[in-house]
Design an enzyme around this catalytic site. Structure first.
Site, PDB file in Angstrom:
ATOM      1  N   GLY A  34       1.228 -29.961 -18.607  1.00  0.00           N
ATOM      2  CA  GLY A  34       1.521 -30.373 -17.238  1.00  0.00           C
ATOM      3  C   GLY A  34       0.670 -29.582 -16.273  1.00  0.00           C
TER       4      GLY A  34
ATOM      5  CD  GLN B 253      -0.357 -24.997 -12.649  1.00  0.00           C
ATOM      6  OE1 GLN B 253       0.157 -26.078 -12.915  1.00  0.00           O
ATOM      7  NE2 GLN B 253      -0.678 -24.128 -13.595  1.00  0.00           N
TER       8      GLN B 253
ATOM      9  CG  LEU C 238      -2.892 -24.802 -18.019  1.00  0.00           C
ATOM     10  CD1 LEU C 238      -3.277 -26.168 -17.488  1.00  0.00           C
ATOM     11  CD2 LEU C 238      -3.690 -24.451 -19.260  1.00  0.00           C
TER      12      LEU C 238
ATOM     13  CD  GLU D  59       3.701 -28.196 -14.961  1.00  0.00           C
ATOM     14  OE1 GLU D  59       3.092 -27.830 -13.937  1.00  0.00           O
ATOM     15  OE2 GLU D  59       3.454 -27.731 -16.087  1.00  0.00           O
TER      16      GLU D  59
ATOM     17  CG  HIS E  21       3.664 -24.385 -11.188  1.00  0.00           C
ATOM     18  ND1 HIS E  21       3.043 -23.165 -11.031  1.00  0.00           N
ATOM     19  CD2 HIS E  21       3.578 -24.672 -12.514  1.00  0.00           C
ATOM     20  CE1 HIS E  21       2.609 -22.740 -12.215  1.00  0.00           C
ATOM     21  NE2 HIS E  21       2.926 -23.637 -13.137  1.00  0.00           N
TER      22      HIS E  21
HETATM   23 NI    NI Z   1       2.483 -23.508 -15.204  1.00  0.00          NI
END
Ligand code: NI
Length: 169
Positions: A46, A51, A94, A136, A139
């Site tokens: 995801g 990000q 990530l 996600e 985030h």
């Molecule tokens: Ni993440």
């Protein structure tokens, strides 16, 4: 389409509360395409818009659980409206280099969101899919999975990153 740069902890954009999306236009569609390509390339399960430096309420999720199928979905302004049970799984991110850790999440979640056309949708998922959505959506609220770890584990990680960054200078 183009690959986007993924921001890494401790970038301050990752800590902002993302803005609500109200315009469903070409810019959004192009961003979704680029984010999806970036997610597959990484590879990740995801990716949330903050990000890649866009602080807006948008996530893409890799739903190709079957390795042979390339499929993904987009959620705009997603919100968890119901949750149930709990599960503990290994997570990574990530944007958080060199760390995986076990995190406790709800086992089942219902998410209300808008699709790429701005249509209201609702989805209930369990297990890994539920973990990915919780990660996600976190985030979009400036929350990283390290925030779910113990104070000690988080402090050790921050120290390690500080050292890494200092070594680069
Ligand atoms: Ni993440």
């Amino acid at each position: 389409m183009s690959l986007l740069t993924i921001l890494k902890f401790p970038d301050p954009i990752l800590r902002q509360k993302a803005k609500t999306v109200s315009t469903f236009d070409n810019f959004l569609q192009n961003l979704v395409n680029d984010m999806t390509e970036t997610m597959y390339d990484a590879p990740g399960v995801g990716l949330a818009a903050p990000q890649i430096g866009e602080s807006i309420q948008l996530i893409v999720v890799n739903t190709s659980w079957d390795e042979d199928v390339k499929d993904s979905m987009v959620m705009i302004n997603p919100e968890i409206t119901a949750k149930e049970g709990s599960q503990i799984d290994e997570e990574g991110c990530l944007s958080v280099l060199d760390l995986t850790a076990t995190v406790k999440r709800s086992q089942k979640v219902t998410v209300s969101y808008q699709d790429i056309t701005g249509e209201n949708q609702e989805l209930t998922v369990e297990d890994l899919f539920a973990v990915v959505l919780q990660h996600e959506i976190d985030h979009l609220n400036g929350i990283l999975f390290i925030d779910h770890l113990s104070t000690l584990k988080r402090a050790l990680y921050k120290k390690k990153i500080k050292k890494m960054l200092a070594a680069k200078e």
